[in-house]
Design an enzyme around this catalytic site. Structure first.
Site, PDB file in Angstrom:
ATOM      1  NE  ARG A  95      39.220  44.011  29.087  1.00  0.00           N
ATOM      2  CZ  ARG A  95      38.622  43.066  29.786  1.00  0.00           C
ATOM      3  NH1 ARG A  95      39.223  42.490  30.804  1.00  0.00           N
ATOM      4  NH2 ARG A  95      37.403  42.653  29.460  1.00  0.00           N
ATOM      5  CG  ASP A  96      38.746  39.314  28.763  1.00  0.00           C
ATOM      6  OD1 ASP A  96      39.507  38.903  29.653  1.00  0.00           O
ATOM      7  OD2 ASP A  96      37.564  38.956  28.657  1.00  0.00           O
ATOM      8  CG  HIS A 105      32.607  38.772  27.920  1.00  0.00           C
ATOM      9  ND1 HIS A 105      33.440  39.826  27.603  1.00  0.00           N
ATOM     10  CD2 HIS A 105      33.400  37.856  28.530  1.00  0.00           C
ATOM     11  CE1 HIS A 105      34.673  39.561  28.007  1.00  0.00           C
ATOM     12  NE2 HIS A 105      34.678  38.372  28.580  1.00  0.00           N
ATOM     13  CG  HIS A 120      35.813  33.676  29.161  1.00  0.00           C
ATOM     14  ND1 HIS A 120      37.156  33.929  29.197  1.00  0.00           N
ATOM     15  CD2 HIS A 120      35.210  34.871  29.342  1.00  0.00           C
ATOM     16  CE1 HIS A 120      37.361  35.228  29.403  1.00  0.00           C
ATOM     17  NE2 HIS A 120      36.183  35.826  29.495  1.00  0.00           N
ATOM     18  CB  CYS A 145      39.542  36.890  34.416  1.00  0.00           C
ATOM     19  SG  CYS A 145      39.464  38.196  35.648  1.00  0.00           S
ATOM     20  CG  ASN A 157      37.657  36.514  26.077  1.00  0.00           C
ATOM     21  OD1 ASN A 157      38.750  36.697  26.604  1.00  0.00           O
ATOM     22  ND2 ASN A 157      36.569  37.123  26.470  1.00  0.00           N
TER      23      ASN A 157
HETATM   24  P1  HMG Z   1      42.080  49.166  45.522  1.00  0.00           P
HETATM   25  O1  HMG Z   1      43.399  48.747  46.056  1.00  0.00           O
HETATM   26  O2  HMG Z   1      40.854  48.805  46.290  1.00  0.00           O
HETATM   27  O3  HMG Z   1      42.047  50.731  45.217  1.00  0.00           O
HETATM   28  O4  HMG Z   1      41.948  48.612  44.041  1.00  0.00           O
HETATM   29  P2  HMG Z   1      42.282  51.965  46.150  1.00  0.00           P
HETATM   30  O5  HMG Z   1      41.346  52.999  45.673  1.00  0.00           O
HETATM   31  O6  HMG Z   1      42.271  51.557  47.583  1.00  0.00           O
HETATM   32  O7  HMG Z   1      43.779  52.409  45.767  1.00  0.00           O
HETATM   33  C1  HMG Z   1      44.921  51.619  46.064  1.00  0.00           C
HETATM   34  C2  HMG Z   1      46.044  51.999  45.130  1.00  0.00           C
HETATM   35  O8  HMG Z   1      45.691  51.700  43.777  1.00  0.00           O
HETATM   36  C3  HMG Z   1      46.388  53.487  45.148  1.00  0.00           C
HETATM   37  O9  HMG Z   1      47.790  53.595  44.854  1.00  0.00           O
HETATM   38  C4  HMG Z   1      45.608  54.014  43.992  1.00  0.00           C
HETATM   39  O10 HMG Z   1      46.152  55.197  43.477  1.00  0.00           O
HETATM   40  C5  HMG Z   1      45.728  52.885  42.997  1.00  0.00           C
HETATM   41  P3  HMG Z   1      48.858  53.951  45.973  1.00  0.00           P
HETATM   42  O11 HMG Z   1      48.384  55.217  46.578  1.00  0.00           O
HETATM   43  O12 HMG Z   1      48.785  52.790  46.959  1.00  0.00           O
HETATM   44  O13 HMG Z   1      50.130  54.026  45.228  1.00  0.00           O
HETATM   45  N1  HMG Z   1      44.613  52.867  42.040  1.00  0.00           N
HETATM   46  C6  HMG Z   1      44.747  52.875  40.704  1.00  0.00           C
HETATM   47  N2  HMG Z   1      45.828  52.908  39.907  1.00  0.00           N
HETATM   48  C7  HMG Z   1      45.613  52.916  38.586  1.00  0.00           C
HETATM   49  N3  HMG Z   1      44.380  52.906  38.025  1.00  0.00           N
HETATM   50  C8  HMG Z   1      43.290  52.881  38.801  1.00  0.00           C
HETATM   51  C9  HMG Z   1      43.455  52.872  40.198  1.00  0.00           C
HETATM   52  N4  HMG Z   1      42.581  52.842  41.219  1.00  0.00           N
HETATM   53  C10 HMG Z   1      43.289  52.855  42.339  1.00  0.00           C
HETATM   54  N5  HMG Z   1      42.082  52.867  38.231  1.00  0.00           N
HETATM   55  C11 HMG Z   1      41.113  48.503  41.817  1.00  0.00           C
HETATM   56  C12 HMG Z   1      40.780  48.769  43.276  1.00  0.00           C
HETATM   57  C13 HMG Z   1      39.814  48.355  41.045  1.00  0.00           C
HETATM   58  C14 HMG Z   1      41.930  49.631  41.263  1.00  0.00           C
HETATM   59  C15 HMG Z   1      41.937  47.192  41.755  1.00  0.00           C
HETATM   60  O14 HMG Z   1      41.244  46.202  42.417  1.00  0.00           O
HETATM   61  C16 HMG Z   1      42.240  46.728  40.359  1.00  0.00           C
HETATM   62  O15 HMG Z   1      42.960  47.382  39.610  1.00  0.00           O
HETATM   63  N6  HMG Z   1      41.724  45.537  39.963  1.00  0.00           N
HETATM   64  C17 HMG Z   1      41.996  44.970  38.669  1.00  0.00           C
HETATM   65  C18 HMG Z   1      40.712  44.617  38.051  1.00  0.00           C
HETATM   66  C19 HMG Z   1      40.913  44.076  36.641  1.00  0.00           C
HETATM   67  O16 HMG Z   1      41.459  44.734  35.781  1.00  0.00           O
HETATM   68  N7  HMG Z   1      40.430  42.837  36.407  1.00  0.00           N
HETATM   69  C20 HMG Z   1      40.435  42.277  35.113  1.00  0.00           C
HETATM   70  C21 HMG Z   1      39.366  42.900  34.259  1.00  0.00           C
HETATM   71  S1  HMG Z   1      37.715  42.307  34.606  1.00  0.00           S
HETATM   72  C22 HMG Z   1      37.545  40.952  33.589  1.00  0.00           C
HETATM   73  O17 HMG Z   1      38.488  40.535  32.966  1.00  0.00           O
HETATM   74  C23 HMG Z   1      36.201  40.345  33.420  1.00  0.00           C
HETATM   75  C24 HMG Z   1      35.493  40.824  32.149  1.00  0.00           C
HETATM   76  O18 HMG Z   1      36.292  40.600  31.002  1.00  0.00           O
HETATM   77  C25 HMG Z   1      34.209  40.048  31.999  1.00  0.00           C
HETATM   78  C26 HMG Z   1      34.459  38.552  31.893  1.00  0.00           C
HETATM   79  O19 HMG Z   1      35.476  38.113  31.374  1.00  0.00           O
HETATM   80  O20 HMG Z   1      33.572  37.841  32.309  1.00  0.00           O
HETATM   81  C27 HMG Z   1      35.148  42.294  32.232  1.00  0.00           C
HETATM   82 MG    MG Z   2      36.438  38.160  29.852  1.00  0.00          MG
END
Ligand code: HMG
Ligand code: MG
Length: 298
Positions: free
Chosen positions: A14-15, A206, A208, A239, A248
């Site tokens: 995933r990450d 966690h 990096h 990310c 990571n």
């Molecule tokens: P948004 O645009 O604010 O959501 O996104 P919305 O509710 O306004 O919906 C907009 C559109 O997105 C709609 O589609 C929804 O259906 C769709 P449309 O009607 O326009 O066709 N939608 C989704 N589709 C699939 N799955 C969903 C979903 N939710 C809404 N769950 C949202 C908000 C959170 C979805 C968006 O900002 C997003 O996907 N962000 C990606 C976040 C991400 O994956 N980041 C990377 C992971 S975090 C990370 O790596 C850090 C971590 O590892 C810790 C570290 O490393 O330190 C955890």
């Molecule tokens: Mg991470």
């Protein structure tokens, strides 16, 4: 005193892969999960249920979850930022879900398109639904030390987020140094902040390795009594909403250090190196791990 045993969650599928620009086929991701479990990993973060517009690499979440050959005793976790993501994940039967907040406001906006307070409102029903379905819930706290947009993040911000996570029923929090800027004293303060709301067995780290501090930070927090860590095989990762953040900490480097300290992980380092070599071969680069490089050169 140091723990006798450490639990490692490999977040590589995933990450590790979410930020890869070229699509990685589901079958390769499934092959990676297989090799990780063959190496003895008991916790694997498989995929996320996020917007495919935002993170195209994770759009094959159903295929990957359907394709893995589940092994008894392995916990497969997935990221679900909202109810839509949770509803999509539920039929794929994850053992654990991860809601992911941020200790910094700016990163919350960039990563999940809402404020910290709004994110908690979105997580609350997800947590409730997951607990009702018997699924464990982890809360990732991104930017717990530093933020690509705001700079240093104070421990108070971590304590604040941990408190909110606790209020909505999140069972475990992960202190994440998303951009890898932490050094031992800073990460200890961030962990202390999380410990204001969670017990020592409910906090993980966690790291990096952007600045090469991840193992030092691991040791610093092991000395506090922590025993749960995320890492990614071959040091995969980055990310998409944290520019400049490299991978990571490599699981191979973690395992080499822990085994060298007589701390058990249940992981076979040679098989783990094979898993890292497999995905690195596919990506056309060398594993981003000193231990793997050394072992592969033997
Ligand atoms: P948004 O645009 O604010 O959501 O996104 P919305 O509710 O306004 O919906 C907009 C559109 O997105 C709609 O589609 C929804 O259906 C769709 P449309 O009607 O326009 O066709 N939608 C989704 N589709 C699939 N799955 C969903 C979903 N939710 C809404 N769950 C949202 C908000 C959170 C979805 C968006 O900002 C997003 O996907 N962000 C990606 C976040 C991400 O994956 N980041 C990377 C992971 S975090 C990370 O790596 C850090 C971590 O590892 C810790 C570290 O490393 O330190 C955890
Ligand atoms: Mg991470």
């Amino acid at each position: 005193s140091l723990p006798a045993k450490v639990k490692i969650v490999d977040v590589g599928p995933r990450d590790g892969l979410q930020n890869e620009p070229a699509p990685v086929p589901a079958e390769i991701k499934i092959g990676l999960v297989q090799r990780l479990q063959d190496a003895g990993l008991k916790n694997i973060e498989v995929t996320s249920y996020v917007s495919p517009q935002w993170v195209p690499q994770m759009a094959d979440n159903h295929q990957v979850m359907a394709g893995i050959a589940r092994q008894q005793g392995v916990v497969y976790s997935v990221l679900t930022p909202n109810l839509k993501g949770f509803a999509a994940a539920l039929p794929d039967r994850p053992d654990e879900i991860v809601v992911f907040g941020s200790a910094s406001e700016a990163f919350s906006q960039k990563n999940i398109n809402c404020s910290i307070a709004q994110s908690i409102e979105r997580f609350a029903p997800v947590v409730q639904a997951a607990r009702a379905a018997g699924i464990a819930v982890r809360g990732a706290m991104s930017c717990a030390v530093g933020c690509p947009y705001e700079g240093d993040v104070a421990p108070e911000r971590v304590a604040y987020l941990a408190g909110l996570m606790k209020q909505i029923g999140v069972q475990h929090v992960g202190v994440a140094d998303t951009i890898g800027v932490g050094t031992p004293r800073k990460v200890r303060r961030a962990v202390q902040a999380a410990l204001q709301h969670y017990g020592i067995d409910a906090v993980s780290c966690h790291f990096h390795d952007t600045y090469g501090q991840a193992l030092a930070n691991t040791l610093a927090t092991l000395e506090m009594g922590l025993w749960q860590y995320d890492s990614a095989v071959a040091g995969l990762g980055g990310c998409p909403y944290a520019r400049g953040a490299t991978g990571n900490v490599a699981t191979e480097d973690m395992v080499y250090m822990l085994h060298g300290m007589d701390i058990e992980t249940g992981i076979d380092l040679d098989k783990l190196v094979d898993a890292g070599a497999y995905i690195s071969r596919f990506l056309g680069r060398k594993p981003h791990s000193r231990a793997a490089s050394a072992l592969l050169a033997r």
